[in-house]
Enzyme design. Structure first.
Site, PDB file in Angstrom:
ATOM      1  N   CYS A 207       0.813  -1.216   0.000  1.00 39.91           N
ATOM      2  CA  CYS A 207       0.000   0.000   0.000  1.00 39.91           C
ATOM      3  C   CYS A 207       0.846   1.266   0.000  1.00 39.91           C
ATOM      4  O   CYS A 207       0.338   2.358  -0.209  1.00 39.91           O
ATOM      5  CB  CYS A 207      -0.973   0.014   1.184  1.00 39.91           C
ATOM      6  SG  CYS A 207      -0.212   0.360   2.772  1.00 39.91           S
TER       7      CYS A 207
ATOM      8  N   HIS B  47      -0.862  11.267  15.983  1.00 39.59           N
ATOM      9  CA  HIS B  47      -1.476  10.490  14.908  1.00 39.59           C
ATOM     10  C   HIS B  47      -0.450   9.565  14.257  1.00 39.59           C
ATOM     11  O   HIS B  47       0.645  10.000  13.897  1.00 39.59           O
ATOM     12  CB  HIS B  47      -2.034  11.457  13.861  1.00 39.59           C
ATOM     13  CG  HIS B  47      -2.584  10.798  12.639  1.00 39.59           C
ATOM     14  ND1 HIS B  47      -3.815  10.187  12.617  1.00 39.59           N
ATOM     15  CD2 HIS B  47      -2.081  10.657  11.391  1.00 39.59           C
ATOM     16  CE1 HIS B  47      -4.045   9.702  11.404  1.00 39.59           C
ATOM     17  NE2 HIS B  47      -3.002   9.973  10.632  1.00 39.59           N
TER      18      HIS B  47
ATOM     19  N   HIS C 197      -3.954   4.623  10.191  1.00 35.40           N
ATOM     20  CA  HIS C 197      -5.248   3.971  10.356  1.00 35.40           C
ATOM     21  C   HIS C 197      -5.038   2.464  10.419  1.00 35.40           C
ATOM     22  O   HIS C 197      -4.029   1.952   9.962  1.00 35.40           O
ATOM     23  CB  HIS C 197      -6.178   4.309   9.182  1.00 35.40           C
ATOM     24  CG  HIS C 197      -6.637   5.734   9.200  1.00 35.40           C
ATOM     25  ND1 HIS C 197      -5.896   6.746   8.632  1.00 35.40           N
ATOM     26  CD2 HIS C 197      -7.734   6.334   9.753  1.00 35.40           C
ATOM     27  CE1 HIS C 197      -6.531   7.896   8.816  1.00 35.40           C
ATOM     28  NE2 HIS C 197      -7.648   7.682   9.490  1.00 35.40           N
TER      29      HIS C 197
ATOM     30  N   ASP D  11      -8.574  -5.811   6.919  1.00 38.51           N
ATOM     31  CA  ASP D  11      -8.386  -6.635   5.722  1.00 38.51           C
ATOM     32  C   ASP D  11      -6.965  -7.207   5.651  1.00 38.51           C
ATOM     33  O   ASP D  11      -6.438  -7.456   4.578  1.00 38.51           O
ATOM     34  CB  ASP D  11      -8.685  -5.803   4.469  1.00 38.51           C
ATOM     35  CG  ASP D  11      -7.761  -4.588   4.353  1.00 38.51           C
ATOM     36  OD1 ASP D  11      -6.873  -4.409   5.224  1.00 38.51           O
ATOM     37  OD2 ASP D  11      -7.911  -3.811   3.402  1.00 38.51           O
TER      38      ASP D  11
ATOM     39  N   ARG E  99      -4.543  -4.755   9.530  1.00 38.44           N
ATOM     40  CA  ARG E  99      -3.511  -4.080   8.753  1.00 38.44           C
ATOM     41  C   ARG E  99      -3.356  -2.667   9.298  1.00 38.44           C
ATOM     42  O   ARG E  99      -4.161  -1.803   9.024  1.00 38.44           O
ATOM     43  CB  ARG E  99      -3.895  -4.056   7.273  1.00 38.44           C
ATOM     44  CG  ARG E  99      -2.928  -3.284   6.387  1.00 38.44           C
ATOM     45  CD  ARG E  99      -3.225  -3.508   4.908  1.00 38.44           C
ATOM     46  NE  ARG E  99      -4.560  -3.051   4.532  1.00 38.44           N
ATOM     47  CZ  ARG E  99      -4.830  -1.819   4.066  1.00 38.44           C
ATOM     48  NH1 ARG E  99      -3.875  -0.934   3.901  1.00 38.44           N
ATOM     49  NH2 ARG E  99      -6.070  -1.487   3.766  1.00 38.44           N
TER      50      ARG E  99
ATOM     51  N   CYS F 119      -1.773   0.638   9.079  1.00 38.07           N
ATOM     52  CA  CYS F 119      -1.151   1.404   8.004  1.00 38.07           C
ATOM     53  C   CYS F 119      -0.593   2.686   8.644  1.00 38.07           C
ATOM     54  O   CYS F 119      -1.356   3.545   9.064  1.00 38.07           O
ATOM     55  CB  CYS F 119      -2.230   1.692   6.972  1.00 38.07           C
ATOM     56  SG  CYS F 119      -1.618   2.415   5.478  1.00 38.07           S
TER      57      CYS F 119
END
Ligand SMILES: [Zn+2]
Length: 131
Positions: free
Chosen positions: A67, A103, A106, A110, A118, A120
């Site tokens: 990704c 932060h 996310h 999946d 996952r 990310c």
């Protein structure tokens, strides 16, 4: 006052972090995919919060999701906070450092491994400590 153990003013965060780190960590920004230092990084060790140095992810949890951002199938227990994020017309789960509220990225359900998760994560949100 926020609930996080690490408390800094915005001016203090700006001083500690680079402009890009501040934009992602403190203003919930996203780095461009496939640009991060740790995207294709697979050494043994732990990934820590760039803002407060708390270990967040172990290298054994890291995998190549394709990704464009560092991806993990689990976090170190208790180190990550989960918040429902409905921005940009999507329902997502935002992940933050539970120690300083910065932060990270996310988490999606999946994932290809047994955890089904996952994570990310923006590369600029994390640092790496070799084992
Ligand atoms: Zn932190």
């Amino acid at each position: 006052m926020s609930k996080y153990p690490i408390q800094k003013s915005e001016a203090e965060w700006k001083k500690k972090l680079t402009e890009e780190q501040y934009r992602v960590l403190r203003q919930k920004g996203t780095e461009r995919p496939f640009t991060g230092e740790y995207n294709m990084h697979f050494e043994d060790g732990a990934y820590t919060c760039m803002a407060c140095d708390t270990p967040l992810f172990k290298s054994v949890s890291k995998f190549d999701s394709g990704c464009g951002w560092p991806s993990f199938d689990e976090s170190i227990e208790g180190r990550v906070e989960y918040i429902k994020d409905t921005s940009h017309g999507m329902i997502r789960t935002e992940i933050l450092c539970a120690n300083c509220g910065s932060h990270l990225g996310h988490v999606f359900n999946d994932g290809p491994t047994t955890t089904g998760q996952r994570y990310c994560v923006n590369s600029v949100s994390i640092d790496f400590n070799k084992k």
